[in-house]
Design an enzyme around this catalytic site. Structure first.
Site, short mmCIF file in Angstrom:
data_model
loop_
_atom_site.label_atom_id
_atom_site.label_comp_id
_atom_site.label_asym_id
_atom_site.label_seq_id
_atom_site.Cartn_x
_atom_site.Cartn_y
_atom_site.Cartn_z
N TYR A 146 32.95 43.99 56.21
CA TYR A 146 34.00 44.83 55.66
C TYR A 146 35.39 44.22 55.90
O TYR A 146 36.39 44.92 55.85
CB TYR A 146 33.91 46.24 56.24
CG TYR A 146 32.92 47.10 55.49
CD1 TYR A 146 33.35 48.08 54.61
CD2 TYR A 146 31.55 46.90 55.62
CE1 TYR A 146 32.45 48.85 53.88
CE2 TYR A 146 30.64 47.65 54.91
CZ TYR A 146 31.10 48.63 54.04
OH TYR A 146 30.19 49.38 53.31
N GLY A 258 26.02 50.27 47.70
CA GLY A 258 25.83 48.86 48.05
C GLY A 258 25.16 48.68 49.40
O GLY A 258 24.34 47.78 49.59
N ASP A 259 25.50 49.57 50.34
CA ASP A 259 24.84 49.54 51.65
C ASP A 259 23.36 49.87 51.53
O ASP A 259 22.51 49.24 52.16
CB ASP A 259 25.52 50.54 52.59
CG ASP A 259 26.98 50.21 52.82
OD1 ASP A 259 27.29 49.05 53.15
OD2 ASP A 259 27.82 51.11 52.67
N ARG A 260 23.07 50.88 50.69
CA ARG A 260 21.67 51.27 50.48
C ARG A 260 20.88 50.12 49.85
O ARG A 260 19.73 49.86 50.22
CB ARG A 260 21.64 52.49 49.57
CG ARG A 260 20.27 53.05 49.25
CD ARG A 260 19.59 53.70 50.43
NE ARG A 260 18.73 52.79 51.16
CZ ARG A 260 18.04 53.12 52.23
NH1 ARG A 260 18.13 54.33 52.72
NH2 ARG A 260 17.28 52.24 52.82
#
Length: 463
Positions: A146, A258-260
């Site tokens: 991040y 996007g994390d998933r």
């Protein structure tokens, strides 16, 4: 749940920057007398770990053994983040900056404003020996960058480069972050990130093909997957470019999608999938996540123990996506299946013959009780799932809590819904649901004289 689900949980290490996400939701029916701005009457104030912390949370809720390698401040919000990561092993070095906080304010169904605190780019943090040691023994690693320096730390990058030689590494990059280490299995920028990172313009699959190829060559990764929202993803690897379509075009709040996806790709790689199939699994996971309501739905049951049903749906969605990508037909059927008998076996076998995979929608224990009474089910849903999956004709099982499986069906949209011939296809409530996406309802031969109730009564008489 599919047969692969019996392989057990994986040890996944998540590396990256952790933030505190706050979702404030309320209503607004008036303007402030001090300025022409809306006044928000707050109804909820939900807090969760964001950034790499969200990836770790997702994987932990899926039942995996998760270690989060990050840095945390020694302020009160750093302590709050640790408390928001139950079940996750946190290996955290010191941070020389305050805990970053992102507060999203929503009114009814739309975003009003986002407030960032402590989100200035900090110096690259120090890395402890415990942080690098945590990488050893992982089945897969997700780097959730991040742009706050964890993925840029030289000691950590050296350790990640070494581990990437024998462990799948999924790198979710950030335009202000570090480049993936050489040997990374797959990097997963979205289209907007890929434009910035590659310097290329354009849109859609042609742009994604060019950008993925250019970034793969520049970074020295084995593959790059440029994600295209609800369209899917474009994967560039040594074998060429491959488009992976999304199983559905569900739109919604994209926060966390996007994390998933990155989490799903990592699990699939840990299970032995090749990169293209792993990205397909990640795309299916992200689609299911959005269809279920996104991050809001993910935390709607905060405080409750994680349940197996969400993971069951994801496994089924991976199967459905793979079959569809190969041009196959997805068949579904449903029922309680309490005490399997020959009639069940014949119906399931006939249903499987209608297509290329069979997904069974299974009434949960609560659903069976509501339909059949307090003495049922005779067998728990876990046992019923295991027995169904032991049949060669059953490829996946989805457990649902309602009386009928309409909502479960909307999650994976089968091409065919099959039921025993004792039903009239036109009268089945699922017929209306299947018609929403052009599916068909088909009856298969019914074999009279076999029923769970009759079998249970016979067993009781013998006992």
């Amino acid at each position: 749940m599919t047969r692969a689900a019996h392989d057990g949980a994986r040890r996944i290490v998540v590396v990256g920057d952790t933030l505190l996400d706050v979702d404030v939701s309320g209503t607004s029916e008036r303007l402030s007398p001090d300025a022409p701005v809306p006044v928000v009457d707050v109804r909820t104030d939900d807090r969760r770990a964001g950034g790499a912390g969200l990836v770790a949370t997702m994987l932990g809720r899926d039942g995996h053994d998760v270690t989060l390698v990050t840095v945390l401040s020694d302020d009160g919000r750093g302590d709050e983040l640790r408390a928001l990561l139950p079940g996750v092993q946190v290996v955290a070095g010191p941070s020389d900056a305050p805990t970053p906080v992102k507060t999203r304010v929503r009114v009814v169904d739309h975003a009003l404003v986002r407030i960032d605190e402590g989100c200035e780019t900090p110096p690259v943090p120090s890395v402890t020996a415990e942080m690098t040691a945590a990488l050893d023994g992982a089945d897969a690693i997700v780097v959730a960058d991040y742009g706050r320096g964890v993925a840029a730390a030289p000691e950590l990058r050296e350790a990640l480069t070494a581990v990437a030689a024998y462990t799948p590494v999924v790198w979710d990059p950030h335009p202000r972050g570090a480049t993936p280490v050489p040997g990374t299995t797959v990097a997963t920028p979205n289209a907007a990130e890929a434009r910035v990172l590659s310097g290329l313009g354009g849109d859609g699959v042609p742009f994604a093909t060019d950008a993925a190829g250019a970034l793969r060559e520049r970074w020295g990764t084995r593959a790059v997957a440029v994600t295209l929202g609800d369209r899917g993803a474009l994967v560039a690897s040594a074998s060429g470019a491959r488009f992976v379509p999304a199983p559905s075009t569900t739109a919604g709040d994209p926060c966390g999608a996007g994390d998933r996806l990155a989490a799903g790709v990592a699990v699939a790689l840990a299970d032995g999938a090749d990169v293209a199939d792993a990205v397909a699994a990640g795309v299916a996971d992200a689609s299911a996540y959005l269809a279920a309501g996104g991050v809001t739905a993910l935390f709607a049951d905060r405080g409750a123990e994680p349940v197996a049903v969400p993971g069951v749906d994801r496994d089924a969605l991976r199967l459905v996506h793979r079959v569809r990508a190969e041009g196959g037909t997805v068949v579904a059927t449903g029922g309680c299946f309490d005490l399997l008998h020959a009639g069940h076996a014949r119906i399931l076998s006939a249903a499987r013959a209608l297509g290329d995979c069979l997904v069974v929608c299974l009434n949960s224990d609560d659903s069976v009780r509501a339909l059949k009474g307090p003495e049922r089910p005779i067998m728990t849903q876990d046992d019923r799932v295991e027995l169904l999956l032991a049949l060669d004709c059953v490829d996946a099982v989805v457990v649902f809590d309602e009386h009928t499986p309409e909502e479960a069906l909307r999650r994976f949209r089968p091409d065919v819904w099959a039921k025993g011939g004792d039903y009239d296809a036109a009268d089945l409530p699922e017929a209306v649901t299947l018609a929403e996406w052009g599916g068909r309802v088909v009856t298969v031969p019914f074999h009279p004289g076999r029923s769970t109730t009759r079998l249970a009564a016979a067993l009781a008489a013998v006992g």
